[in-house]
Design a protein around this motif. Sequence first.
Motif, short mmCIF file in Angstrom:
data_model
loop_
_atom_site.label_atom_id
_atom_site.label_comp_id
_atom_site.label_asym_id
_atom_site.label_seq_id
_atom_site.Cartn_x
_atom_site.Cartn_y
_atom_site.Cartn_z
N LYS A 279 -15.57 5.85 -17.55
CA LYS A 279 -14.24 6.36 -17.92
C LYS A 279 -14.14 7.88 -18.04
O LYS A 279 -13.04 8.42 -18.02
N GLN A 280 -15.27 8.58 -18.19
CA GLN A 280 -15.20 10.03 -18.38
C GLN A 280 -15.00 10.74 -17.05
O GLN A 280 -15.64 10.40 -16.04
N GLU A 281 -14.13 11.73 -17.05
CA GLU A 281 -13.77 12.44 -15.83
C GLU A 281 -14.94 13.20 -15.22
O GLU A 281 -14.94 13.49 -14.02
N ASP A 282 -15.93 13.57 -16.05
CA ASP A 282 -17.07 14.31 -15.51
C ASP A 282 -18.16 13.40 -14.96
O ASP A 282 -19.23 13.86 -14.56
N THR A 283 -17.91 12.09 -14.96
CA THR A 283 -18.86 11.14 -14.36
C THR A 283 -18.59 11.04 -12.86
O THR A 283 -17.44 10.99 -12.42
N LYS A 284 -19.66 11.02 -12.09
CA LYS A 284 -19.55 10.91 -10.64
C LYS A 284 -19.94 9.48 -10.25
O LYS A 284 -21.12 9.11 -10.34
N LEU A 285 -18.99 8.68 -9.83
CA LEU A 285 -19.22 7.29 -9.47
C LEU A 285 -19.39 7.18 -7.96
O LEU A 285 -18.50 7.55 -7.19
N VAL A 286 -20.56 6.66 -7.54
CA VAL A 286 -20.87 6.54 -6.11
C VAL A 286 -21.33 5.11 -5.84
O VAL A 286 -22.16 4.57 -6.56
N HIS A 287 -20.78 4.50 -4.81
CA HIS A 287 -21.16 3.14 -4.41
C HIS A 287 -22.05 3.20 -3.17
O HIS A 287 -21.58 3.58 -2.09
N PHE A 288 -23.32 2.83 -3.29
CA PHE A 288 -24.21 2.72 -2.14
C PHE A 288 -24.23 1.25 -1.70
O PHE A 288 -24.75 0.39 -2.41
N ILE A 289 -23.65 0.96 -0.55
CA ILE A 289 -23.47 -0.42 -0.13
C ILE A 289 -23.73 -0.57 1.36
O ILE A 289 -24.02 0.40 2.06
N GLY A 290 -23.60 -1.82 1.86
CA GLY A 290 -23.66 -2.11 3.28
C GLY A 290 -22.26 -2.21 3.85
O GLY A 290 -21.28 -2.37 3.13
N LYS A 291 -22.17 -2.15 5.18
CA LYS A 291 -20.85 -2.05 5.82
C LYS A 291 -19.98 -3.29 5.59
O LYS A 291 -18.75 -3.20 5.66
N ASP A 292 -20.59 -4.44 5.31
CA ASP A 292 -19.79 -5.64 5.13
C ASP A 292 -19.05 -5.65 3.79
O ASP A 292 -18.22 -6.54 3.54
N ASN A 293 -19.33 -4.67 2.93
CA ASN A 293 -18.67 -4.61 1.63
C ASN A 293 -17.79 -3.37 1.46
O ASN A 293 -17.38 -3.05 0.35
N ILE A 294 -17.51 -2.69 2.55
CA ILE A 294 -16.72 -1.47 2.48
C ILE A 294 -15.34 -1.71 1.88
O ILE A 294 -14.90 -1.01 0.96
N VAL A 295 -14.64 -2.69 2.38
CA VAL A 295 -13.26 -2.95 1.93
C VAL A 295 -13.22 -3.28 0.44
O VAL A 295 -12.33 -2.81 -0.28
N PHE A 296 -14.18 -4.05 -0.02
CA PHE A 296 -14.18 -4.46 -1.43
C PHE A 296 -14.41 -3.27 -2.35
O PHE A 296 -13.85 -3.21 -3.45
#
Length: 511
Positions: free
Chosen positions: A113-130
């Motif tokens: 929830k904090q604005e200074d947090t950097k949220l990054v999703h490392f995933i495979g291509k089959d989960n891009i849309v989700f």
Amino acid sequence: NDLINPKSTLSGSVPVMRTTRHWYLPLDKHEAWLRQWILEDHKEWKTNVYGQCKSWLDLGLQPRAVSRDLDWGVPVPVEGAEGKVLYVWFDAPIGYISNTRELLPDSWEKWWKQEDTKLVHFIGKDNIVFHCIVFPVMLKAEGSYILPENVPANEFLNLEGDKISTSRNWAVWLHEYLEEFPGKQDVLRYVLTANAPETKDNDFTWKDFQARNNNELVAVLGNFVNRALVLTQKYFDNRVPAAGELTDYDRETLAAVEKVKASVEQLLETFHFRDAQREAMNLARIGNKYLADTEPWKTAKTDMKRTATILHVALQITANLSIVCEPFLPFSAERLRSFLQTEKLPWEQLGRFDLLKEGHRLGTAELLFEKIEDAVIEQQVQKLLDTRKTNEANEYRAKPVKEMIPFDTFEKLDIRVGTVLECEKVPKADKLLRFLIDDGLEKRTILSGIAAYYPNPQELVGRQICFIANLEPRKLRGILSEGMILSAENSDGTLALISPTKEVIPGSPVV
């Protein structure tokens, strides 16, 4: 309704249309801000991620069902949803949050929830849309959560041209790799990064693994480090020599080294790990070119001060390599520091040229990497070929039965047992074997195209085989063949002669 005669491949059952009720996530109501957030605010996302999101948005988002009629899963927690469970990709991202809360009950909110947090999703291509559309809509709709800053999804990595599958044992198992390639953890890390499917599917092959080890890690990085250390040991008693006056070429080289830091940082920050590793390796290429151009082994014959300066520069490049290689080759960076007899140097010092002080004693020079021979790679390839053969055998299904024939048609075939008297390859015919058979009447010659499966035909002499006795004779390679020898075809296409389990009199009919 669009399916033509649908049925289950397992049970043969035909699907039945039923009326049901589901809960939907109204993606269409969130399309406007998603367009701005993805297409305008995050043009830096990887092309494969950006492109897939754009195609969904261009088609127009539709409400997406997030409930299912299943007997397993997380129940839908609303009134009237008894018997319904959550769709897995609606439920799974919530698990990211609940897992954080379980791990850090007092501070979990700062990560989400904090604005200074950097949220990054490392995933495979089959989960891009989700992870780029569905999950962000969930977070935005709730209102208090931050959105991902980047979703660096990779495409698929195949193995020797086939999809990696643990259930089919089509994989490189880490515990086996560590046993069969001791001390080569970094080689696998390097090859996987160099071959990473960052924007398109890619293929891991053992030949490429060998080539990258031998041609890059050994010939480029290992070669430069070894030359710099061995020459210092030879000419300066294994101590860092003093730097004299720098030439223009020295300064050009140092400037090129300084640029590597910013380049690698920019590539890492934008999740281009493959290019970042390539740029890190460029530091070793700069070092190799510098030694090749300055030739300290030649200057040592006439100008030791110049030789000292050249090797001082080369050793400073080597120390910089121990820093820049750390994210990609941590075990090798540690070994390199032992060669240099230095502690771990902070990343901030990358690009400096006072990392090793004049007079600093170096450690023992050893090979940083070693060449991988063909025999080692052939063994790994053969292991996969054996796996493929096993998989094909396990997945084998007999061919459909041919069209039915009347019994009297079958009775016309005269199948008998004969004893092999002679067996040899037919000259100038790779596939044919010539059999001389004792058929209980007269000896007969039969040709059979099974030479590939019996490379030592003389070993078949004395064996009993089954043959069709009443086929019309025909000439093959100038030899009259009087019948057909019967073989069974295995799942891999190999042929095996059919023989009785007990010895019988030659000419005995098969009934």
